[in-house]
Write an enzyme that holds these catalytic residues in place. Structure first.
Site, PDB file in Angstrom:
ATOM      1  N   HIS A  92       0.856  -1.193   0.000  1.00  0.00           N
ATOM      2  CA  HIS A  92       0.000   0.000   0.000  1.00  0.00           C
ATOM      3  C   HIS A  92       0.891   1.242   0.000  1.00  0.00           C
ATOM      4  O   HIS A  92       1.965   1.252   0.626  1.00  0.00           O
ATOM      5  CB  HIS A  92      -0.915  -0.021   1.232  1.00  0.00           C
ATOM      6  N   GLU A 163      -3.996   2.239  -7.322  1.00  0.00           N
ATOM      7  CA  GLU A 163      -4.311   3.360  -6.437  1.00  0.00           C
ATOM      8  C   GLU A 163      -3.340   4.500  -6.718  1.00  0.00           C
ATOM      9  O   GLU A 163      -2.241   4.531  -6.143  1.00  0.00           O
ATOM     10  CB  GLU A 163      -4.159   2.945  -4.971  1.00  0.00           C
TER      11      GLU A 163
HETATM   12  P1  PGA Z   1      -9.352   6.377   0.578  1.00  0.00           P
HETATM   13  O1  PGA Z   1      -8.191   5.284   0.748  1.00  0.00           O
HETATM   14  O2  PGA Z   1     -10.548   5.643   0.045  1.00  0.00           O
HETATM   15  O3  PGA Z   1      -9.570   6.916   1.954  1.00  0.00           O
HETATM   16  O4  PGA Z   1      -8.832   7.401  -0.386  1.00  0.00           O
HETATM   17  C1  PGA Z   1      -8.034   4.263  -0.192  1.00  0.00           C
HETATM   18  C2  PGA Z   1      -6.877   3.375   0.164  1.00  0.00           C
HETATM   19  O5  PGA Z   1      -5.853   3.890   0.631  1.00  0.00           O
HETATM   20  O6  PGA Z   1      -6.941   2.143   0.011  1.00  0.00           O
END
Ligand code: PGA
Length: 245
Positions: A92, A163
């Protein structure tokens, strides 16, 4: 729509609220809706949620890159599996950023996760400068190359979460065009590497909420979402599931 919703609770849900939020989720959703959600709580809440809600799918937010031994603070992938976790989020952007996790650390974690039968959710994504410079693809390919160091079998399931770092924690998700383009690139990369369609899912993550989830999940190659803040209450999680039912 059978979009997978992975709830990344990060460190955002207090221990004393965790079971209550699950109770709200159980009350406000159907069994079919709940079958599409994986909750990734803090480590200390995994066992309690598993025993109170045995039908829920549970995941972990990280695991150790070491199999077992003197690694203070680490949690072994094998123990997460024993506790009933199905998936583990790896690489992540918050781990890469705050704990300096490199692709080789992520590769070691993934090797152990796959070995014990956890489905890895490999997070990939570029930062704002890389995005603006037009090097998103190059960054994501490098992060995906962790997969080339894995003994991936035909039966292994692989989940990739695209992401873009600039959208994580932001007010709005990335635009449809960016999401569609990057998902198509990732799908192409996985295909070329020999990971079959039935073995893989590509999720989008970054500022998804109940008002944006439907259109995002309709984009080509998007198999679901990895959601942070909007999943931190049972009500919020239920709203995400209702929107994609
Ligand atoms: P968020 O986080 O939906 O709060 O932007 C997503 C993530 O980090 O998986």
């Amino acid at each position: 729509m059978s979009a997978l919703v992975v709830a990344n609770w990060k460190m955002g849900v207090e221990h004393r609220r965790a079971l209550g939020e699950c109770r709200v989720l159980a009350r406000s959703t159907t069994a079919n809706e709940r079958a599409r959600v994986v909750i990734c709580p803090s480590f200390p809440d995994i066992a309690a949620i598993r025993s109170a809600f045995p039908s829920f799918s549970i995941g972990a937010q990280d695991c150790s890159g070491y199999e077992r031994g003197a690694y203070t603070g680490d949690v072994a992938a094998a123990d997460l599996r024993t506790l009933g976790c199905r998936v583990v989020i790896l690489g992540h952007s918050e781990r890469r950023r705050y704990y300096h996790e490199t692709n080789s650390v992520v590769a070691a974690k993934m090797r152990l996760a796959v070995k014990v039968g956890l489905t890895p959710i490999l997070c990939v994504g570029e930062n704002r400068q890389e995005h603006q410079r037009g090097s998103a693809k190059r960054v994501v390919w490098r992060q995906l190359s962790v997969l080339t160091q894995q003994p991936i079998r035909a039966s292994s399931q692989i989940i990739i979460a695209y992401e873009p770092i600039w959208a994580v924690g932001a007010p709005r998700p990335a635009g449809a065009e960016t999401i569609a383009q990057m998902h198509a690139e990732i799908a192409r990369w996985l295909q070329k590497f020999g990971i079959q369609k039935r073995q893989r899912k590509i999720l989008y993550g970054g500022a998804v909420d109940s008002s944006t989830i439907t259109s995002i999940c309709q984009l080509p190659h998007v198999g679901g979402v990895l959601v942070g803040r909007a999943s931190w209450t049972g009500e919020g999680l239920a709203a995400l599931l209702h929107a994609t039912s």
